[in-house]
Every structure is written in structure tokens, then in C-alpha cells.
Design an enzyme around this catalytic site. Sequence first.
Site, short mmCIF file in Angstrom:
data_model
loop_
_atom_site.label_atom_id
_atom_site.label_comp_id
_atom_site.label_asym_id
_atom_site.label_seq_id
_atom_site.Cartn_x
_atom_site.Cartn_y
_atom_site.Cartn_z
N HIS A 1 0.75 -1.25 0.20
CA HIS A 1 -0.09 -0.10 -0.13
C HIS A 1 0.92 1.14 0.00
O HIS A 1 0.55 2.14 -0.87
CB HIS A 1 -0.90 -0.18 1.13
CG HIS A 1 -1.98 0.91 1.06
ND1 HIS A 1 -1.81 2.22 1.66
CD2 HIS A 1 -3.28 1.02 0.68
CE1 HIS A 1 -2.80 3.02 1.55
NE2 HIS A 1 -3.69 2.40 1.00
N ASP B 1 4.27 -12.57 -20.23
CA ASP B 1 4.05 -13.84 -20.64
C ASP B 1 4.51 -14.24 -21.84
O ASP B 1 5.01 -15.64 -22.15
CB ASP B 1 2.73 -14.32 -20.38
CG ASP B 1 2.52 -14.34 -18.84
OD1 ASP B 1 3.33 -15.22 -18.23
OD2 ASP B 1 1.50 -13.86 -18.07
N CYS C 1 0.53 -4.73 -23.68
CA CYS C 1 0.28 -4.13 -22.27
C CYS C 1 1.49 -4.78 -21.31
O CYS C 1 1.73 -4.53 -19.93
CB CYS C 1 -1.03 -4.29 -21.36
SG CYS C 1 -1.66 -5.96 -21.47
N GLU D 1 -1.11 -13.95 -25.07
CA GLU D 1 0.27 -14.08 -24.28
C GLU D 1 0.54 -15.46 -24.36
O GLU D 1 1.40 -15.91 -23.61
CB GLU D 1 -0.02 -13.56 -22.77
CG GLU D 1 -1.34 -14.05 -22.04
CD GLU D 1 -1.58 -13.50 -20.59
OE1 GLU D 1 -0.55 -12.67 -20.27
OE2 GLU D 1 -2.57 -13.49 -20.13
C1 PEP Z 1 1.84 -9.87 -19.58
O1 PEP Z 1 1.94 -11.03 -19.52
O2 PEP Z 1 2.36 -9.43 -20.61
C2 PEP Z 1 0.80 -8.90 -18.89
C3 PEP Z 1 0.57 -7.73 -19.02
O3 PEP Z 1 0.13 -9.71 -17.64
P1 PEP Z 1 0.76 -10.07 -16.33
O4 PEP Z 1 2.05 -9.38 -16.47
O5 PEP Z 1 -0.08 -9.31 -15.45
O6 PEP Z 1 0.98 -11.31 -16.28
MG MG Z 2 0.23 -12.35 -18.37
#
Ligand code: PEP
Ligand code: MG
Length: 599
Positions: free
Chosen positions: A201, A466, A513, A442
Site C-alpha cells: 500500500h 508472458d 500491455c 500471451e
Molecule cells: C503480460 O503477461 O505481459 C501481462 C501484461 O500480464 P501480467 O504481467 O499481469 O502477467
Molecule cells: Mg500475463
Amino acid sequence: MTPVGTSILVGIAASPGIAIGRAWPLERRAVRTPKRKLAPEEVEPELARLRNALELSDLQLAEVREKVERAPAAAGSAEHTAIIDMHRMMLKDEMLVLEAQRLIREDRLNAEWAVKRATRKIKSAFHEQADDYFKERRADVDYVGERIIKNLLGQTPDEDEVPPDGAIIVAHDLSPADTALLLHERKVAAFVTDTGAKTSHTAIVARALEVPAVVGVGRITSLVDRGDWVAVDGGRGVVVINPTAGERADYEAARERYLEEEEALLRTRDLPARTEDDVTVRLAGNIEFVEEVPSLLSHGGEAVGLYRTEFLFLGRSELPGEEEQYRAYARVLEALDGRPVTIRTFDLGGDKLPAGMRIPAENPALGLRAIRYCLRQPELFRTQLRALLRASVHGNLRVMFPMISGVAELRAAKRHLAEVREELKRDGVPMKDEIPVGIMIELPSAALLADRLAAESAFFSIGTNDLIQYAIGIDRQNKDVAYLYKPLHLSVLRMLKLVADAARTAGIPVSMCGEMAGDPVNALVLVGLGVNELSMNGPSIPLVKRVVRAARAADGRALVERLLSLTTADDIEREVRAEMHRRFPGLLESEGNIGPAGG
Ligand code: PEP
Ligand code: MG
């Protein structure tokens, strides 16, 4: 004990920025609970002492709350007053008050000891007991218990000792109330804590309010005394105790530079991320908590590209219910005020589960996680989907499924969503009609099936963290194979191209992302591939925007063509770096983002 010379400690870089100041240790854990058996005639006066201490604690918290409300820093203050209200409710809770009274009356324990025992019992009863606010925060129970004990002992409440302006707060850990008060008073230059993680937090609130912080340092509290000089580099996770005069001057200069660079970057906040040849890329933020939204917006974020909802489970003994989820989603949607918010359904599994629910597995990354886990636990999944659909009226929601491996899985997930929608409709619950439903790409299987998946998805978001792990076969947590973790590996690049091309052909937007999206070195490549949205941590946005605005998408496309003709990751990286040097001389060097080409 203060060490005589300078010492340098390294912890977790929790919130960027540089600060130099005098240490202000908070000794939250230092309260010692005296233990004493009462004589029979002492019982009634002891009960009165307890009552007084409870009342005093409540008064103090009411004052804290007022200060937070009056404080100039408005960001996050609603969360903080809610936490303080929760602490005040605890002071009146029967589990605490009746139990402490019983221990005084029946076991003839002194009040301090009785409070200590009662709080311990509450914590151990987390699993069974139904009082919602007690279940939520173990640390808060400790914090409230300590306040009562301190008041019984006649010790000054911690927050009455206000640190001087520019102090560096040093603590074993910080309760949410500590953080709230310290930050809202805007007195603090930085935080350093022994414990904590990037997602604790304190770290999140520090990032949200842009106060430098280093957590997980291990032993800072045993090394500094009040008034010692401390330099903190929150971006690198470095803490220097008793820096020499020369080192202090260096940190001062670094701080000036940092602030100037931040200011220069933020000047582009309201400018569009559009290339010179008119290709617009949406720059979005990855968040785990609503508290991160102000920082995202102040850095020019135009959307939430990934809300990792599994963080609602953090530190919990059981799952958040529909109502709590609904409130969390609605708050993020409202905070974004009509801008798109991509909420990912739970990426749970392996050790990302409350302790009692874990299923041991040899290879958790290949096991029952994310969408697989949700499809196996339809109740849990449908609770989340109900909360999402209900929250949809509060903003511009996009729903995203993680770890989709193929079309059948996507259809199964969408079927649940459609059924939950029907249920809610029957009950007359208002919902948005059109909610785009997309998927994370992913897994290599999803990348290879991108054309088929695109036909049934409203958008793609590439999770490179991933995708790289599964494509190259390297555990993303394993240091020994980290050297193989190459976003620009030809296999990864080919998959990215496949995905981007499939999305373009199908006419759906494609986002990225994973961490790869926030590294400015990759921006030209990603623009060249035709990625429409890049989602990253808020503070990474300005620099990526700078590259996008100075770039030409046509150059990016040509670069991608060249890269696809190369073979090794090193050659590809070298070519990208050389191109970035050529196109944007001086743009990235000052940030330390382009080093010499890797071997
Ligand atoms: C990813 O796998 O790139 C992703 C954004 O998800 P996480 O990092 O939460 O696995
Ligand atoms: Mg991921």
C-alpha cells in the site's frame, strides 16, 4: 546505533524521485505491552481505563481524519478517510471491546495485555469470522491495537509528533493511516521501509502522490537515528545513510536534474501521441489499484489499458464479493471519466491465490491459472462478470480475458458473460449494451491463431511478459535464465507481426500491455508493427510519447522489415539501438535508456 561512516543500502525501487533530508524514524513497532495480573479491586478501575483509552483513540482518529480532509493534496483522500473511518469502527467492535473487557474481568489481565490478546484473537479468527472490515486488513488491527495500548500507557500518539518539512520517513513498515496522514500533510520528502514490496500500500500511494520511496530495505530502522542525513533514489532503490558532503551535493544535483526532466516531459502531457506522418497511438496505463489513477492522468495517460483485478485479493484471506468488486470497478471507471478502461478478469492461480485456496502444482505458470482457473470456478468467475456488467454504466468499460489459448476457451468465457448478462437483464439491472470484449495474447498458441481469434474478439492486447516467457521457454521469475529474456528475439518479433497483421486485417485494434510497451527504445518498432495502443506504468508515458511524436510510422515499418531479415536477438537489438541513435540523437541518452549495444 548510527554507523560512523556512510552506508549504502539497496531495496526495492517503489516510487521514483530523489530526496535528501534528515531521517525521521517512526517507531511503530516499538510499543511494549506490560503484563500484570490485577487484584480483584483493580478490575473496575481497569475497565474505566480501557473505556478512556478507547474514547481517546477515537478522538485522535477523528482529528487525523479532519486533517486529511483539510489537506491540500486531494488525490486519494477519499480512500484515506475511508481507512480512518474503518479504524474508528474497529474501536467500537464487539470482538475487540467485549473480549478485552472479558479478559480484564475474568482473567484479571491489565488493560494493555487484554487489548493485545484481543487483537491477536481477532487476527487468528480471520478465516471464520464474518465482520467484513476486520477480515480486510490484518495490519490495521495491529495499528488500532497499538494506538489503544499507547494511550493506556500515556504515550504521545505518533501523529502528534509531526515530522519537519522535508523529512525522510524511516519505518519498519507503515500502516495505511500513517501513509495517508504523512502524505496528505505534504511534509515528507521520501519514505524508506524495512519491509514491503512494489505492490504494498505504501508503495502504491507513494507512486500515486509522487513521493520517492524505497521499500524492502531490510534493516534501515536499526541503522539510522533521528536527524541523520539520508539520500534516497526511489527510481533505483538506493538509500545512502550519512552521505559525505560531496555525495550530498551530487544527490542534490541529481534531484535538480530529475525535476527538470520530469517537468520537460510533463510539458507534453496534453499533446497527442501522434507521429510526424499522422499515426496516432493511444498511450494508456497499467494499474493494480484505483490510487494509481491520478499519477496515470498527470503523466498524460489517455486510458487504462490493463487493470489487473487479481490485486483485489492481495493480502486477503478470502475472495472479495460482488459488491466490493462492483465498487472497485465503478471507482476506476468514474475516475477515468469516459476514457476507455480495460478491465482484465482475474489472472489467478499458482501462488496468486489466498493462502487457503492454493492448489499445489509442479509448474504453476503452465497450470490452472487465469481463464482456466475461472472456467473451472464458474461461481467466482460469474461473480466478477456480474460486478463488471453492473459497473459498466459508470464509464467506458472494455472486458478482457487473460491467457486465452484458443477459440473454444474464448467462446466458453463469452458464454458465461452472455448468461450473466441475461440474468442481470431479467432482474432489471442497468448495464451498457455495447461492451467490447477482447483478449490478452500471451500464449504462442493465441499468437499463431490470431486470425481466428480476431474474428471473435473486439480487441487484442499483447502481454509480452508472458508471451516471451512461453515463446522462449523461460520462467520470468528465474534469475538464471533471465539472460534469455529478449523482447526482440526473432521468434517474438514474428509473433508480434502475426498478431498485429491479423488484427489489422480483421479491423480490430491491437494494444500491448507487457513491459515491452513502456520501454521507449521499442517505441519505433511497435509503431512500425501497427500497434494502436501502448499500455505501461504512468511515469513511463511521457518519454514514450516523446519518441512517438518525433517518429514517422513509415520509418518504423521499414525498420521492422529490416529486423525481420536479421537472425539473432543481439543483431536485432543492435539494429534497433543504432536506428534510435540515428533518428533521435540525444532524445533518450539522458534517461540512461540507450546504453552501448549489448553483446
Ligand atoms: C503480460 O503477461 O505481459 C501481462 C501484461 O500480464 P501480467 O504481467 O499481469 O502477467
Ligand atoms: Mg500475463
